[in-house]
Each structure stands twice: as structure tokens, then as C-alpha cells.
Design a protein around this motif. Sequence first.
Motif, PDB file in Angstrom:
ATOM      1  N   TRP A 181      44.188  46.151  39.763  1.00 28.51           N
ATOM      2  CA  TRP A 181      43.540  47.458  39.848  1.00 28.51           C
ATOM      3  C   TRP A 181      43.149  47.959  38.460  1.00 28.51           C
ATOM      4  O   TRP A 181      42.016  48.389  38.234  1.00 28.51           O
ATOM      5  N   VAL A 182      44.093  47.886  37.507  1.00 28.47           N
ATOM      6  CA  VAL A 182      43.817  48.461  36.193  1.00 28.47           C
ATOM      7  C   VAL A 182      42.829  47.618  35.406  1.00 28.47           C
ATOM      8  O   VAL A 182      41.987  48.160  34.676  1.00 28.47           O
ATOM      9  N   THR A 183      42.866  46.288  35.542  1.00 23.22           N
ATOM     10  CA  THR A 183      41.884  45.470  34.834  1.00 23.22           C
ATOM     11  C   THR A 183      40.485  45.709  35.396  1.00 23.22           C
ATOM     12  O   THR A 183      39.499  45.688  34.650  1.00 23.22           O
ATOM     13  N   GLY A 184      40.404  45.964  36.696  1.00 22.54           N
ATOM     14  CA  GLY A 184      39.120  46.319  37.289  1.00 22.54           C
ATOM     15  C   GLY A 184      38.600  47.643  36.757  1.00 22.54           C
ATOM     16  O   GLY A 184      37.400  47.794  36.477  1.00 22.54           O
ATOM     17  N   ARG A 185      39.505  48.614  36.579  1.00 25.05           N
ATOM     18  CA  ARG A 185      39.117  49.909  36.031  1.00 25.05           C
ATOM     19  C   ARG A 185      38.631  49.771  34.584  1.00 25.05           C
ATOM     20  O   ARG A 185      37.657  50.410  34.180  1.00 25.05           O
ATOM     21  N   ILE A 186      39.331  48.949  33.807  1.00 27.83           N
ATOM     22  CA  ILE A 186      38.948  48.758  32.411  1.00 27.83           C
ATOM     23  C   ILE A 186      37.585  48.079  32.309  1.00 27.83           C
ATOM     24  O   ILE A 186      36.756  48.430  31.456  1.00 27.83           O
ATOM     25  N   TYR A 217      49.270  52.521  30.459  1.00 29.88           N
ATOM     26  CA  TYR A 217      49.128  51.273  31.212  1.00 29.88           C
ATOM     27  C   TYR A 217      47.822  50.534  30.922  1.00 29.88           C
ATOM     28  O   TYR A 217      47.842  49.309  30.712  1.00 29.88           O
ATOM     29  N   PRO A 218      46.666  51.210  30.870  1.00 29.15           N
ATOM     30  CA  PRO A 218      45.445  50.467  30.541  1.00 29.15           C
ATOM     31  C   PRO A 218      45.508  49.777  29.177  1.00 29.15           C
ATOM     32  O   PRO A 218      45.069  48.634  29.030  1.00 29.15           O
ATOM     33  N   HIS A 219      46.066  50.444  28.192  1.00 25.64           N
ATOM     34  CA  HIS A 219      46.156  49.832  26.874  1.00 25.64           C
ATOM     35  C   HIS A 219      47.179  48.695  26.846  1.00 25.64           C
ATOM     36  O   HIS A 219      46.996  47.706  26.122  1.00 25.64           O
ATOM     37  N   PHE A 220      48.234  48.825  27.640  1.00 21.36           N
ATOM     38  CA  PHE A 220      49.182  47.707  27.693  1.00 21.36           C
ATOM     39  C   PHE A 220      48.545  46.492  28.371  1.00 21.36           C
ATOM     40  O   PHE A 220      48.750  45.357  27.939  1.00 21.36           O
ATOM     41  N   ALA A 221      47.766  46.734  29.420  1.00 27.69           N
ATOM     42  CA  ALA A 221      47.048  45.629  30.051  1.00 27.69           C
ATOM     43  C   ALA A 221      46.089  44.986  29.054  1.00 27.69           C
ATOM     44  O   ALA A 221      45.924  43.758  29.033  1.00 27.69           O
ATOM     45  N   ARG A 222      45.448  45.813  28.211  1.00 29.28           N
ATOM     46  CA  ARG A 222      44.569  45.275  27.176  1.00 29.28           C
ATOM     47  C   ARG A 222      45.352  44.453  26.170  1.00 29.28           C
ATOM     48  O   ARG A 222      44.890  43.384  25.726  1.00 29.28           O
ATOM     49  N   LEU A 223      46.549  44.906  25.782  1.00 37.57           N
ATOM     50  CA  LEU A 223      47.381  44.129  24.867  1.00 37.57           C
ATOM     51  C   LEU A 223      47.708  42.760  25.464  1.00 37.57           C
ATOM     52  O   LEU A 223      47.630  41.732  24.773  1.00 37.57           O
ATOM     53  N   LEU A 224      48.081  42.736  26.738  1.00 32.32           N
ATOM     54  CA  LEU A 224      48.341  41.452  27.391  1.00 32.32           C
ATOM     55  C   LEU A 224      47.117  40.551  27.308  1.00 32.32           C
ATOM     56  O   LEU A 224      47.218  39.350  27.042  1.00 32.32           O
ATOM     57  N   ASP A 225      45.959  41.134  27.530  1.00 29.18           N
ATOM     58  CA  ASP A 225      44.721  40.352  27.581  1.00 29.18           C
ATOM     59  C   ASP A 225      44.364  39.748  26.234  1.00 29.18           C
ATOM     60  O   ASP A 225      43.897  38.609  26.166  1.00 29.18           O
ATOM     61  N   ALA A 280      35.175  48.307  34.387  1.00 23.30           N
ATOM     62  CA  ALA A 280      34.145  49.293  34.743  1.00 23.30           C
ATOM     63  C   ALA A 280      34.037  50.413  33.717  1.00 23.30           C
ATOM     64  O   ALA A 280      32.973  51.008  33.544  1.00 23.30           O
ATOM     65  N   GLN A 281      35.160  50.695  33.028  1.00 25.42           N
ATOM     66  CA  GLN A 281      35.191  51.813  32.079  1.00 25.42           C
ATOM     67  C   GLN A 281      35.982  51.383  30.836  1.00 25.42           C
ATOM     68  O   GLN A 281      37.143  51.736  30.669  1.00 25.42           O
ATOM     69  N   PRO A 282      35.366  50.611  29.935  1.00 24.11           N
ATOM     70  CA  PRO A 282      36.087  50.049  28.780  1.00 24.11           C
ATOM     71  C   PRO A 282      36.772  51.095  27.910  1.00 24.11           C
ATOM     72  O   PRO A 282      37.764  50.794  27.235  1.00 24.11           O
ATOM     73  N   SER A 283      36.291  52.325  27.919  1.00 27.19           N
ATOM     74  CA  SER A 283      36.885  53.360  27.075  1.00 27.19           C
ATOM     75  C   SER A 283      38.338  53.643  27.443  1.00 27.19           C
ATOM     76  O   SER A 283      39.090  54.190  26.624  1.00 27.19           O
ATOM     77  N   LEU A 284      38.745  53.286  28.657  1.00 24.12           N
ATOM     78  CA  LEU A 284      40.132  53.497  29.077  1.00 24.12           C
ATOM     79  C   LEU A 284      41.119  52.752  28.187  1.00 24.12           C
ATOM     80  O   LEU A 284      42.276  53.157  28.075  1.00 24.12           O
ATOM     81  N   ALA A 285      40.677  51.640  27.591  1.00 22.16           N
ATOM     82  CA  ALA A 285      41.575  50.828  26.771  1.00 22.16           C
ATOM     83  C   ALA A 285      40.972  50.555  25.401  1.00 22.16           C
ATOM     84  O   ALA A 285      41.230  49.515  24.795  1.00 22.16           O
ATOM     85  N   SER A 286      40.181  51.490  24.892  1.00 24.54           N
ATOM     86  CA  SER A 286      39.488  51.281  23.613  1.00 24.54           C
ATOM     87  C   SER A 286      40.359  51.621  22.408  1.00 24.54           C
ATOM     88  O   SER A 286      39.956  51.395  21.265  1.00 24.54           O
ATOM     89  N   GLY A 287      41.565  52.133  22.661  1.00 26.71           N
ATOM     90  CA  GLY A 287      42.419  52.575  21.568  1.00 26.71           C
ATOM     91  C   GLY A 287      42.965  51.470  20.695  1.00 26.71           C
ATOM     92  O   GLY A 287      43.503  51.744  19.615  1.00 26.71           O
ATOM     93  N   LEU A 288      42.838  50.218  21.135  1.00 28.55           N
ATOM     94  CA  LEU A 288      43.292  49.094  20.317  1.00 28.55           C
ATOM     95  C   LEU A 288      42.164  48.473  19.505  1.00 28.55           C
ATOM     96  O   LEU A 288      42.381  47.478  18.801  1.00 28.55           O
ATOM     97  N   ALA A 289      40.974  49.052  19.593  1.00 28.81           N
ATOM     98  CA  ALA A 289      39.802  48.433  18.961  1.00 28.81           C
ATOM     99  C   ALA A 289      39.988  48.249  17.458  1.00 28.81           C
ATOM    100  O   ALA A 289      39.602  47.211  16.894  1.00 28.81           O
ATOM    101  N   ASP A 290      40.569  49.236  16.792  1.00 30.80           N
ATOM    102  CA  ASP A 290      40.753  49.125  15.342  1.00 30.80           C
ATOM    103  C   ASP A 290      41.702  47.982  14.995  1.00 30.80           C
ATOM    104  O   ASP A 290      41.481  47.260  14.012  1.00 30.80           O
ATOM    105  N   LEU A 291      42.757  47.824  15.780  1.00 31.54           N
ATOM    106  CA  LEU A 291      43.682  46.721  15.526  1.00 31.54           C
ATOM    107  C   LEU A 291      43.019  45.379  15.820  1.00 31.54           C
ATOM    108  O   LEU A 291      43.232  44.397  15.095  1.00 31.54           O
ATOM    109  N   GLU A 292      42.232  45.330  16.885  1.00 24.99           N
ATOM    110  CA  GLU A 292      41.521  44.094  17.189  1.00 24.99           C
ATOM    111  C   GLU A 292      40.602  43.711  16.033  1.00 24.99           C
ATOM    112  O   GLU A 292      40.492  42.531  15.667  1.00 24.99           O
ATOM    113  N   LYS A 293      39.937  44.699  15.453  1.00 20.73           N
ATOM    114  CA  LYS A 293      39.054  44.433  14.309  1.00 20.73           C
ATOM    115  C   LYS A 293      39.866  44.010  13.088  1.00 20.73           C
ATOM    116  O   LYS A 293      39.504  43.064  12.372  1.00 20.73           O
TER     117      LYS A 293
END
Length: 373
Positions: A182-187, A274-282, A189-202
Motif C-alpha cells: 500500500w505505502v509503496t504504491g502511495r509513494i 512509514y513512507p520514509h522508512f519504506a524508502r530507506l528499505l528501497d 503515485a506521490q513521491p513527495s511523501l518520501a522525499s525527505g531522504l533526497a539530500d542523503l541520497e545525493k
Amino acid sequence: MSKPRILTIFGTRPEAIKLFPLIHALEADSRFESRVCVSAQHRSMLDQVLSIADIRPDHDLDLMTEGQTLDELTARALTGIGKVLDEEKPDWVVVQGDTTTVMAGAIAAYYRKIPVCHIEAGLRSGDIYQPWPEEVNRRLVGTFARLHCAPTQTSADALLKENVDPACVHVTGNTVIDALKWVTGRIEAQPSLASGLADLEKRFAGKRIIGITSHRRENFGEGIQNIANAVKRIASRDDIAVIFPVHMNPNVRAVMNEQLEGLGNVALIEPLDYPHFARLLDISHLMLTDSGGVQEEAPALGKPVLVMRETTERPEGVEAGTAKLVGTDTETIVREAEHLLDDHEAYALMARAHNPFGDGHSSQRICDLLAAG
């Protein structure tokens, strides 16, 4: 004839993650009247999940206080939930897993002869102090629940060995896979839900990311210190980066800050929603954890898991090859992590192993079991 009233009770972030797909399913099912009670055993982390999943509790006991003992929490949960049960008079009480809220909610229901549906039933480590106090909480509920929703056949077999009525035991899969889908589907469709890790990814671009979580009570003290030392050793490599959402418990936070703060390729960050944790897993190459849920979630995304515990109540992951028990010995953690970092074949075997914990349809199966009574 009135619809059966289902009261779902939970209090922590992991429970909320694993129960919100079922609550969604119950609310959408015309066969039921769904009600929700939260103990708020973990306040802020619980609220994150309630918000993203759009769950509005009918009862909020707000039990979290700083420094409270397990017996204080248990007493307050038992009496608080008891009052809710007297008001709601549900036909079923649903609890999930093994927390103090689960144990107190189930006992309060038992005292009123209200049938209990136990989600994620049958997990057993075989050691009453690991995980502590969760192992005993879970076993206790298993002695009187009316409906046991086991995530795997291994869990169902554990219940049958304890002489639980086979007619009450059902393999449903784990609702955490429902939640993750459910949450990966939401992300998506709406990437901003888990965009808080973008700086670390960069910041860590070009490096393999190791995600870490650690919070188990039985690891407090020497175990946590050993884990911190292992992370420090692993982080000395220039080809990896560590992202570590640090648990709020001071027994964890003080040690990790002292040992790891200021290291260039280690990001100690606040607990993630939860969305950001799912992003961390990904984005992680592999996960090091002493959590139960991560052992189920990470393999669903093809991420190997090193479990920093001496035992696990989720042996299916170890047997399937998606997880490996490494304990809390510093040398062992470092050796096993570097093995996966340096041996591409060993890594691929774990990453491709079949996830035994579910197919994303567990909530519907549980609804059907509740409807059947």
C-alpha cells in the motif's frame, strides 16, 4: 440483525503499520461495524502512521509517560482498555503481535468473555527473555484467543504443538506485506511523501547504503555498545554509507550518538515515518536490524537482512535465506556484513530468496474469518 462490532486495539508504530490495512478492509466491508482504540504506548511514532493511513481512533488512551515501568504501563492499559470495552461492548477484539497493549487488551477482553482475534499469532523464539517481554505477551494471548491468524505455516505449527484447537488456527500471511504494498504504491503515485531522504541520497551517491535499526530491550547495555562498535568498523569503508534512524530510547540514543556522531559516511537521523522508512528499505543495499518487522519487510523488496539478535521468532526468513542471525558480537556483525558487501554471489542468493511472509492479501482473509465467526 446488527452487524458484528469489531474493536481493533493497538498502541505502537509497528502494530499500527500491520493493522491499518486490516482496519481499511474492515471499514470498507459492509459486513462489519469497525471501531478503533489506541493506547498510544508510543505517542509520536504511532501518530505518524495514523496520519499517513488516515486512521481516526474512536478512543485514544494516551498512555505514554516518560520513564514508566512495564507494570505501570500494564496496569494503566488494562484498566483503560477495560473501560472502552464496557462502553463499546464489541463482538470481537482484534490485537496484533506481542506488545504490552496486546497483552492488556486481550486480557481485558477475556475478563469480559469477548472473543479475541490475534493477528500474527504463533511466533515463538523459545526464550522467554528474547524478545523481552514480547515473547511472554504473545504466548499468553495464544492460550485463550478464539481466532489465531498465523502469518506462516511454521507459526501455525507452533500453535498446534501447544494444543491450540486446529479449527481456530488459520494461515493468513502477514499484514505487513499488505501495508508495504500500500505505502509503496502511495509513494509511486506521490513521491513527495518520501522525499525527505533526497539530500542523503545525493550526499551518498555512488556508495552502497546500509540501513540500520536497533532498539531491542534485551540488547540494552553491552549489546547496544557492540552494535555501535560494529557500525563504526563497517563505516570505515569508503564504498558504503550508513543511514541510521536512531530510536528515541535514551539507552540507544546516548550510545549511538557517542560512538557514531560526526562520522562522514554515517547519517544519524530521527525516527522515520512509514513512507520514509519504506524508502530507506528501497534504497538500502542491505539492512542490519534487531527489529522483528524489518525481517519481514526488507525481503519483500529484495534486501538481505542481518538480524542482530541471538534468537528470532521469525525463523522462516532464516530458513528461506532472506535473513541471517548474527547476534550482537561486534566481530560477527562486521564479518557477516563485509561478506555480503564483498561476495556478490552470497549477496545475490539472499536478495533473490523467496519472501515467506505473505502476498499482500492477508487483510481480506482475516475479514472473511471474522465474518465466519
